[in-house]
Scaffold this motif. Structure first.
Motif, mmCIF file in Angstrom:
data_model
loop_
_atom_site.group_PDB
_atom_site.id
_atom_site.type_symbol
_atom_site.label_atom_id
_atom_site.label_comp_id
_atom_site.label_asym_id
_atom_site.label_seq_id
_atom_site.Cartn_x
_atom_site.Cartn_y
_atom_site.Cartn_z
ATOM 1 N N ASP A 26 8.701 19.487 8.534
ATOM 2 C CA ASP A 26 9.175 18.466 7.597
ATOM 3 C C ASP A 26 10.644 18.115 7.819
ATOM 4 O OD1 ASP A 26 10.506 20.696 6.730
ATOM 5 O OD2 ASP A 26 9.505 20.813 4.777
ATOM 6 N N GLY A 27 11.274 18.772 8.791
ATOM 7 C CA GLY A 27 12.691 18.502 9.058
ATOM 8 C C GLY A 27 13.618 19.341 8.187
ATOM 9 N N ASN A 28 13.124 19.800 7.039
ATOM 10 C CA ASN A 28 14.017 20.526 6.116
ATOM 11 C C ASN A 28 14.355 21.934 6.587
ATOM 12 O OD1 ASN A 28 14.280 18.409 4.215
ATOM 13 N ND2 ASN A 28 12.238 18.876 3.436
ATOM 14 N N SER A 29 13.351 22.654 7.103
ATOM 15 C CA SER A 29 13.636 24.013 7.589
ATOM 16 C C SER A 29 14.576 23.914 8.796
ATOM 17 C CB SER A 29 12.346 24.730 7.979
ATOM 18 O OG SER A 29 11.673 24.020 9.003
ATOM 19 N N TRP A 30 14.325 22.890 9.631
ATOM 20 C CA TRP A 30 15.185 22.670 10.798
ATOM 21 C C TRP A 30 16.640 22.442 10.357
ATOM 22 C CZ3 TRP A 30 17.718 17.949 11.985
ATOM 23 C CH2 TRP A 30 18.373 17.952 13.226
ATOM 24 N N TRP A 31 16.795 21.565 9.380
ATOM 25 C CA TRP A 31 18.145 21.202 8.941
ATOM 26 C C TRP A 31 18.849 22.399 8.285
ATOM 27 C CZ3 TRP A 31 21.777 18.398 10.367
ATOM 28 C CH2 TRP A 31 22.812 17.976 9.525
ATOM 29 N N ALA A 32 18.089 23.220 7.550
ATOM 30 C CA ALA A 32 18.689 24.402 6.920
ATOM 31 C C ALA A 32 19.245 25.352 7.996
ATOM 32 C CB ALA A 32 17.649 25.127 6.064
ATOM 33 N N ARG A 33 18.525 25.494 9.090
ATOM 34 C CA ARG A 33 19.005 26.372 10.175
ATOM 35 C C ARG A 33 20.237 25.771 10.859
ATOM 36 N NH1 ARG A 33 14.637 29.653 10.256
ATOM 37 N NH2 ARG A 33 12.563 28.718 10.200
ATOM 38 N N VAL A 34 20.185 24.432 11.071
ATOM 39 C CA VAL A 34 21.351 23.766 11.677
ATOM 40 C C VAL A 34 22.575 23.987 10.796
ATOM 41 C CG1 VAL A 34 22.370 21.539 12.339
ATOM 42 C CG2 VAL A 34 19.959 21.995 12.844
ATOM 43 N N LYS A 35 22.378 23.859 9.480
ATOM 44 C CA LYS A 35 23.501 24.007 8.551
ATOM 45 C C LYS A 35 24.105 25.404 8.630
ATOM 46 C CE LYS A 35 23.097 21.161 4.493
ATOM 47 N NZ LYS A 35 22.164 20.872 3.378
ATOM 48 N N PHE A 36 23.251 26.412 8.751
ATOM 49 C CA PHE A 36 23.793 27.771 8.875
ATOM 50 C C PHE A 36 24.604 27.901 10.170
ATOM 51 C CE2 PHE A 36 24.095 32.050 10.319
ATOM 52 C CZ PHE A 36 24.365 32.776 9.167
ATOM 53 N N LEU A 37 23.986 27.478 11.276
ATOM 54 C CA LEU A 37 24.597 27.713 12.595
ATOM 55 C C LEU A 37 25.858 26.876 12.817
ATOM 56 C CD1 LEU A 37 21.273 27.798 14.643
ATOM 57 C CD2 LEU A 37 22.816 29.752 14.260
ATOM 58 N N ALA A 38 25.911 25.703 12.178
ATOM 59 C CA ALA A 38 27.059 24.807 12.395
ATOM 60 C C ALA A 38 28.072 24.890 11.262
ATOM 61 C CB ALA A 38 26.556 23.372 12.576
ATOM 62 N N ASP A 39 27.932 25.915 10.415
ATOM 63 C CA ASP A 39 28.880 26.077 9.315
ATOM 64 C C ASP A 39 30.277 26.414 9.856
ATOM 65 O OD1 ASP A 39 28.819 26.475 6.185
ATOM 66 O OD2 ASP A 39 30.151 28.018 7.002
ATOM 67 N N ASP A 40 31.305 25.960 9.143
ATOM 68 C CA ASP A 40 32.683 26.246 9.565
ATOM 69 C C ASP A 40 32.936 27.749 9.729
ATOM 70 O OD1 ASP A 40 33.427 23.627 9.719
ATOM 71 O OD2 ASP A 40 34.717 23.638 7.931
ATOM 72 N N SER A 41 32.230 28.569 8.933
ATOM 73 C CA SER A 41 32.473 30.016 8.990
ATOM 74 C C SER A 41 32.082 30.609 10.347
ATOM 75 C CB SER A 41 31.703 30.722 7.871
ATOM 76 O OG SER A 41 30.305 30.560 8.078
ATOM 77 N N LEU A 42 31.265 29.895 11.141
ATOM 78 C CA LEU A 42 30.904 30.391 12.472
ATOM 79 C C LEU A 42 31.852 29.852 13.555
ATOM 80 C CD1 LEU A 42 28.471 31.380 10.875
ATOM 81 C CD2 LEU A 42 27.035 30.830 12.824
ATOM 82 N N GLU A 43 32.836 29.092 13.109
ATOM 83 C CA GLU A 43 33.968 28.686 13.947
ATOM 84 C C GLU A 43 33.600 28.126 15.316
ATOM 85 O OE1 GLU A 43 36.317 32.365 13.599
ATOM 86 O OE2 GLU A 43 37.680 31.181 12.348
#
Ligand SMILES: [Zn+2]
Length: 530
Positions: A26-43
């Motif tokens: 549905d695109g949502n699980s994909w986007w949730a993972r992208v959000k984690f991996l591309a978060d500023d905290s992962l620099e």
């Protein structure tokens, strides 16, 4: 009776899929993972950084949750050693000398030392020779180095290739290893590369900003492809007339020919280069992440279909619009998220797959496909058991999925299979219409190909001269390898979901097909298959 029934069910499924593509995603699980991996905290997940370690720990957790088995050399991890190179510009300089006159080059505006191929501090003073595209391609009887004295000299070339050289071949011979092999044999000691103004992914201003980010190579000397290369320089095309002064040629003339992929002249330049390169070296360790889903067929389970994506990006750098974190959301948190989604989906909807699937998440792609280069030289499963690689890198679901670009579409029956799956989903498969960008050697599938393994890489794409084309062009200019490739950009979740469904079907079909994928007889890359 039973068989008959299952045939009807099968036909019904086919009809649904061909009429209107339905996706398990549905695109949502994909986007949730992208959000984690591309978060500023992962620099920005630079190779060797804490941010990348956090990202990999997250990936390992998801793979474990999906019930996959560890398939690295230490659990899910395969450790890789690197050497990092950085130019100390305060102790470095570049000057052009023409008729005894010095022109001191500005690193930010005219030319910079590339740490990607300059690995040792060096002082160099050598004449320059223009070698056109600088290609030696025996298959096409092309030898741009022939008849030139390159001994002790620095070779100047423009990126690109003549139109009669097929894309894959042109891409292969422009890799630094192939390029330097020919130049080293001809006696050259250095290179000056001029980006082709007709096909620059990002403008000079941003290349210049990125120049001081460190580069890396694999630490093990078995991987050194640039022995004898004392100096590598990248030259701003807008300043390149400086190189051609007094040669009887202009860069404008060369660029006009190169734009149309016409043959180029080759001649000694009237300038020489004096350079001092101060290189700072540091060891770095990082890892690939590898998991497997065992197949069920007693024989075919010993074969692996690889689903791969790189998880690293380029870290923290020069701020652009006040933002210094290069999040790499599309490049390539997006691809990693597809791999993790696929693992979760196969857990939720177990398939009886004949072959095993190997989920490989690479480090150091941005440093020159190094995680993949290492994995393919030292695979954690037998080399010959890998039958295909489906690689995902920056697939750009920023528009509805109507066109799918498939790199390697004509090189193997894997490419054909990808095309027919796309077609049955109502999506138009296309080959690479932009050969000058060299994409076929620019992501991790390349080292599978070099080891004889049929591969494809697929991206959401556009029709020629469509409004979408401009969106892609703008994306490359403004967001590619910039801090704005983050989670605040617009994405098309439906497009991502459709893309994932095509990947899923390609993965399943390849895992279950009777025969392993084969190279086409006329593919250049067939030569690497034993
Ligand atoms: Zn990238």
């Amino acid at each position: 009776m039973r068989k008959f029934l299952s045939t009807i069910v099968f036909l019904a499924c086919l009809t649904t899929l061909s009429a209107q593509q339905t996706s398990r995603f549905d695109g949502n699980s994909w986007w949730a993972r992208v959000k984690f991996l591309a978060d500023d905290s992962l620099e920005g997940r630079d190779t060797g950084s804490d941010g990348l370690q956090k990202a990999e720990a997250y990936a390992v957790d998801r793979l474990q949750e999906a019930g996959l088995q560890p398939a690295g050399t230490k659990g899910f991890y395969q450790s890789v050693r690197f050497t990092q190179y950085r130019v100390d510009e305060s102790k470095s300089s570049l000057s052009l000398i023409s008729k005894g006159e010095y022109h001191h080059l500005s690193f930010s505006d005219e030319a910079f030392i590339s740490s990607r191929a300059t690995h040792v501090s060096a002082g160099v003073n050598a004449p320059l020779v223009f070698i056109g595209y600088g290609l030696q391609i025996p298959e096409k009887n092309l030898n741009e180095l022939g008849g030139l004295d390159l001994s002790g000299k620095i070779a100047v070339y423009i990126a690109g290739s003549p139109a009669d050289v097929p894309n894959s071949l042109a891409a292969h011979y422009q890799s630094i290893g192939q390029r330097w092999k020919a130049l080293h044999e001809a006696g050259a000691i250095g290179i000056i590369g001029i980006p082709n103004p007709a096909s620059m992914d990002i403008p000079w201003s941003r290349m210049s900003v990125l120049r001081n980010m460190p580069s890396m190579d694999l630490a093990d000397p078995e991987f050194n492809e640039t022995q004898g290369l004392d100096l590598a320089v990248t030259f701003n095309p807008a300043a390149a007339e400086l190189l051609f002064a007094g040669s009887g040629h202009t860069f404008a003339e060369i660029a006009a020919l190169a734009k149309d992929r016409k043959p180029l002249p080759h001649f000694p330049l009237d300038t020489s280069l004096e350079a001092a390169a101060a290189i700072i070296v540091k060891p770095v360790t990082s890892s690939n992440v590898i998991a497997k889903l065992p197949g069920t067929d007693p024989t075919l389970k010993d074969e692996f279909v690889v689903l791969s994506a790189h998880i690293d990006h380029i870290g923290v750098g020069e701020p652009i619009n006040g933002d210094k974190i290069y999040n790499g959301a599309m490049d390539n948190a997006a691809g990693t998220a597809v791999v993790l989604d696929m693992a979760a989906d196969l857990k939720a909807h177990p398939e009886s797959l004949k072959r095993s699937v190997l989920f490989v998440i690479f480090t150091a792609e941005e440093k020159g496909l190094l995680g993949s280069k290492y994995f393919n030289a030292h695979p954690s499963v037998p080399q010959k058991s890998i039958v295909a690689d489906l690689n995902i890198d920056m697939f750009l679901p920023i528009v509805p999925l109507k066109v799918l670009r498939i790199q390697g579409i004509a090189d193997s029956d894997l490419g054909e299979r990808a095309a027919s799956i796309a077609q049955s989903a109502g999506v138009k498969p296309v080959a690479d219409p932009e050969p000058l960008r060299n994409l076929f050697i620019r992501s991790d599938q390349y080292y599978f190909i070099r080891h004889g393994i049929p591969s494809v890489i697929m991206d959401v794409f556009y029709a020629p001269n469509s409004p979408e084309q401009k969106l892609f062009k703008d994306w490359l200019t403004n967001r590619y390898h910039a801090p704005s490739d983050d989670v605040n950009q617009p994405v098309d979740l439906h497009s991502a979901a459709q893309y994932e469904e095509i990947v899923r079907r390609l993965l399943l079909d390849t895992a279950n097909a009777a025969a392993r994928p084969q190279w086409k007889p006329d593919s250049f890359f067939r030569r690497y298959a034993q």
